[in-house]
Design a protein around this motif. Structure first.
Motif, short mmCIF file in Angstrom:
data_model
loop_
_atom_site.label_atom_id
_atom_site.label_comp_id
_atom_site.label_asym_id
_atom_site.label_seq_id
_atom_site.Cartn_x
_atom_site.Cartn_y
_atom_site.Cartn_z
N LEU A 161 0.74 -1.55 -0.41
CA LEU A 161 -0.36 0.27 0.03
C LEU A 161 1.09 1.00 -0.06
O LEU A 161 1.23 1.90 -0.48
CB LEU A 161 -0.92 0.11 0.96
N PHE A 162 2.07 1.30 0.57
CA PHE A 162 2.60 2.29 0.49
C PHE A 162 3.74 2.41 -0.67
O PHE A 162 3.66 3.61 -0.85
CB PHE A 162 4.08 1.68 2.02
N GLY A 163 3.38 1.32 -0.97
CA GLY A 163 4.91 1.17 -2.91
C GLY A 163 3.22 2.51 -3.25
O GLY A 163 3.73 2.80 -4.37
N VAL A 164 1.93 1.34 -3.42
CA VAL A 164 1.24 2.42 -3.95
C VAL A 164 1.29 3.30 -4.35
O VAL A 164 1.05 4.48 -4.77
CB VAL A 164 -0.41 2.10 -3.89
N HIS A 165 1.36 4.30 -2.80
CA HIS A 165 1.22 5.79 -2.75
C HIS A 165 2.35 6.82 -3.33
O HIS A 165 2.21 8.01 -3.59
CB HIS A 165 1.38 6.24 -1.16
N ASN A 166 3.71 5.69 -3.18
CA ASN A 166 4.69 6.28 -3.49
C ASN A 166 4.80 6.34 -5.47
O ASN A 166 5.24 7.39 -5.76
CB ASN A 166 6.31 5.47 -3.64
N LEU A 167 4.50 5.11 -5.47
CA LEU A 167 3.99 4.92 -7.33
C LEU A 167 3.31 6.31 -7.53
O LEU A 167 3.57 7.01 -8.59
CB LEU A 167 3.70 4.03 -7.70
N ASN A 168 2.13 6.85 -7.34
CA ASN A 168 1.13 8.05 -7.52
C ASN A 168 1.85 8.81 -7.40
O ASN A 168 1.49 9.87 -8.49
CB ASN A 168 0.30 7.59 -6.29
N VAL A 190 7.49 -0.75 -13.57
CA VAL A 190 8.17 -2.36 -13.98
C VAL A 190 7.32 -2.47 -12.17
O VAL A 190 8.02 -1.82 -11.02
CB VAL A 190 9.59 -2.10 -14.03
N LEU A 191 7.04 -3.69 -12.37
CA LEU A 191 6.70 -4.29 -10.18
C LEU A 191 8.00 -5.29 -10.33
O LEU A 191 8.12 -5.42 -10.04
CB LEU A 191 5.28 -4.72 -10.54
N ASN A 192 8.44 -4.36 -8.84
CA ASN A 192 9.96 -5.03 -8.04
C ASN A 192 9.52 -5.22 -7.54
O ASN A 192 8.26 -5.60 -6.41
CB ASN A 192 10.30 -4.05 -8.18
N LYS A 193 9.93 -6.59 -6.49
CA LYS A 193 9.63 -7.75 -5.46
C LYS A 193 8.42 -8.20 -5.17
O LYS A 193 7.73 -8.01 -4.40
CB LYS A 193 9.45 -5.95 -4.16
N CYS A 194 7.97 -8.76 -6.44
CA CYS A 194 6.94 -9.26 -7.05
C CYS A 194 6.96 -10.94 -6.26
O CYS A 194 7.87 -11.69 -6.15
CB CYS A 194 6.28 -9.51 -8.57
N LEU A 195 5.56 -11.20 -5.62
CA LEU A 195 5.53 -12.15 -4.10
C LEU A 195 4.13 -12.47 -4.95
O LEU A 195 3.91 -12.01 -5.51
CB LEU A 195 5.55 -12.06 -3.15
N LEU A 252 -0.46 -5.14 -5.13
CA LEU A 252 -1.49 -3.39 -5.18
C LEU A 252 -1.07 -2.66 -6.00
O LEU A 252 -1.80 -1.66 -6.92
CB LEU A 252 -1.92 -2.89 -3.41
N SER A 253 0.04 -2.49 -6.61
CA SER A 253 0.76 -1.73 -7.18
C SER A 253 0.46 -2.29 -9.00
O SER A 253 -0.06 -1.37 -9.94
CB SER A 253 2.75 -1.84 -7.36
N GLU A 254 0.04 -3.13 -8.61
CA GLU A 254 -0.44 -3.90 -10.23
C GLU A 254 -2.06 -3.21 -10.29
O GLU A 254 -2.51 -3.09 -11.33
CB GLU A 254 0.03 -5.35 -10.28
N LYS A 255 -2.85 -3.82 -9.71
CA LYS A 255 -3.74 -3.64 -9.22
C LYS A 255 -4.18 -1.74 -9.43
O LYS A 255 -4.79 -1.45 -10.54
CB LYS A 255 -4.61 -3.68 -7.52
N PHE A 256 -3.36 -1.08 -8.94
CA PHE A 256 -3.33 0.55 -9.22
C PHE A 256 -3.21 0.28 -10.68
O PHE A 256 -4.01 1.85 -11.44
CB PHE A 256 -2.65 1.06 -8.54
#
Lengths: 122, 286
Positions: free
Chosen positions: B191-198, B214-219, B224-228
């Motif tokens: 979620l923090f990642g999405v905020h920063n991506l935004n 580029v989605l990093n650290k994918c598990l 959530l960044s992908e969803k964004f």
């Protein structure tokens, strides 16, 4: 002798503003004439260097003592060059700090923070 | 082609992506614009280093000529000048080197002097020309160093150029992406990642730059960044797994592409996607 305090409102009942450089107003109190003046702080909206400009305003108004909860390095240098003494406020209310200063209850501000240059300001 | 790599915060993977893309290219230039803490050189270990100082121009005053009119003090939007006890004080760290005070002074009491704020370095690591900007500790703005870096690297116009940006979206990032042909936004899955991506998403839109993520650290599980990206219709360029092998290589300051066939493939394919996207954008623009 003139005393200056950064305040949140144009009222003698006002609280002391937590910031010196970006305070909306300064209360200037003259200990001889008991006169009180509220100055607009034109430095408050500066993109940077608010403390320097605010200190210039204080100096231009012939203030001898500044009462503030905190003060940045650059502002302190300006004030020092003009021999303005900086005391740390005790109470949250402006009026009480004037009384406390006159009664010798305030001490000099010894913590000068390095400022927030480049962080959010510019 | 100039590709800028950015993210809303540090530690997201800008340097990982930019060094590996640079190393996956036949001949490339890598520019480390994160001048407050450059680290790309730790991976590339460049040789034949050439160095050049970067300075800015700041005012100095001749007290004998100064009449105390305060035109300079009133003019400076950054409040870098004060006039106290019949003397002009100049705050060198606050000055933005616009030169306005010098132009305005009716007494010609102000002149320019040079102040060194850092340096740029150029070196070679296999097929990659490595440019590094270093801002001296305590200096307020890295923009002049980034300008110098990008001007130097302009000579490499024929090569694929990777610009490793500072984190966030401040002036230094804007300067770094200004002339980029394409922007890669690196994102973490939280979620923090999405905020920063935004934050960087808003920036590249404002600059009207073609971009992808580029989605990093994918598990496994929800990213959530992908969803964004899916919600906003943002192009996903590739995914980098949250992988021990990659973590180990990276923490030993190795370039994954140069050490692992698996990562050579991942980054070569990412590079291909980015180049295709960038050319497509360029074609649809004209």
């Amino acid at each position: 002798m003139k005393i200056a305090i950064p305040v949140d409102e144009k009222s003698l009942e006002s609280k002391v503003c937590v910031s010196f450089g970006r305070a909306p107003y300064f209360l200037i109190y003259d200990t001889e004439t008991k006169e009180r003046v509220f100055l607009n702080n034109s430095a408050a909206a500066s993109t940077g260097g608010a403390g320097i400009k605010a200190a210039q305003i204080i100096v231009d108004n012939k203030v001898s003592i500044l009462l503030t909860p905190r003060c940045g390095e650059n502002a302190a240098n300006v004030l020092k060059s003009a021999d303005v003494k900086i005391y740390k406020t005790g109470s949250v209310y402006a009026k009480e700090n004037i009384t406390d200063l006159i009664n010798g209850k305030l001490s000099l501000l010894d913590e000068i923070h390095p400022g927030f240059h480049g962080h959010g300001g510019n | 082609m100039r590709i800028a790599v950015l993210s809303g915060k540090g530690g997201t993977g800008k340097t990982l992506v930019s060094i590996n893309l640079a190393a996956a290219t036949e001949t490339s230039a890598y520019i480390d614009c994160d001048v407050e803490e450059p680290n790309g050189y730790l991976f590339f270990k460049p040789r034949n280093i050439q160095e050049e100082e970067v300075s800015v121009r700041i005012p100095k005053v001749n007290d004998k000529l100064c009449s105390g009119c305060r035109k300079c003090v009133d003019f400076c939007k950054f409040n870098a000048l004060a006039y106290i006890k019949d003397k002009l004080i100049i705050f060198e760290d606050i000055c933005h080197s616009c030169g306005g005070c010098i132009l305005l002074c009716p007494e010609q009491a102000l002149t320019e002097k040079e102040k060194v704020i850092g340096k740029v370095q150029k070196g070679i690591s296999d097929q990659v020309t490595v440019y590094t900007g270093v801002l001296n500790t305590g200096e307020p703005s890295g923009v002049p160093i980034i300008k110098k870096l990008l001007a130097e690297a302009k000579l490499e116009i024929t090569k694929t150029t990777l610009i490793d940006c500072p984190p966030g979206s401040a002036c230094t990032v804007m300067e770094s992406i200004k002339d980029a042909d394409y922007c890669i936004l690196v994102a973490e899955p939280t979620l923090f990642g999405v905020h920063n991506l935004n934050i960087v998403y808003e920036l590249v839109k404002l600059f009207n730059k073609p971009f992808g993520v580029v989605l990093n650290k994918c598990l496994d599980g929800e990213d959530l960044s992908e969803k964004f990206c899916l919600e906003k219709g943002i192009r996903i360029l590739g995914r980098i797994p949250f992988d021990q092998e990659l973590g180990r290589l990276n923490s030993n300051a190795e370039i994954a592409v140069r050490k692992s066939e698996k990562y050579r493939r991942i980054f070569s394919s990412l590079l291909e996607t980015v180049e295709k996207e960038a050319h497509h954008e360029a074609a649809s623009d004209s």
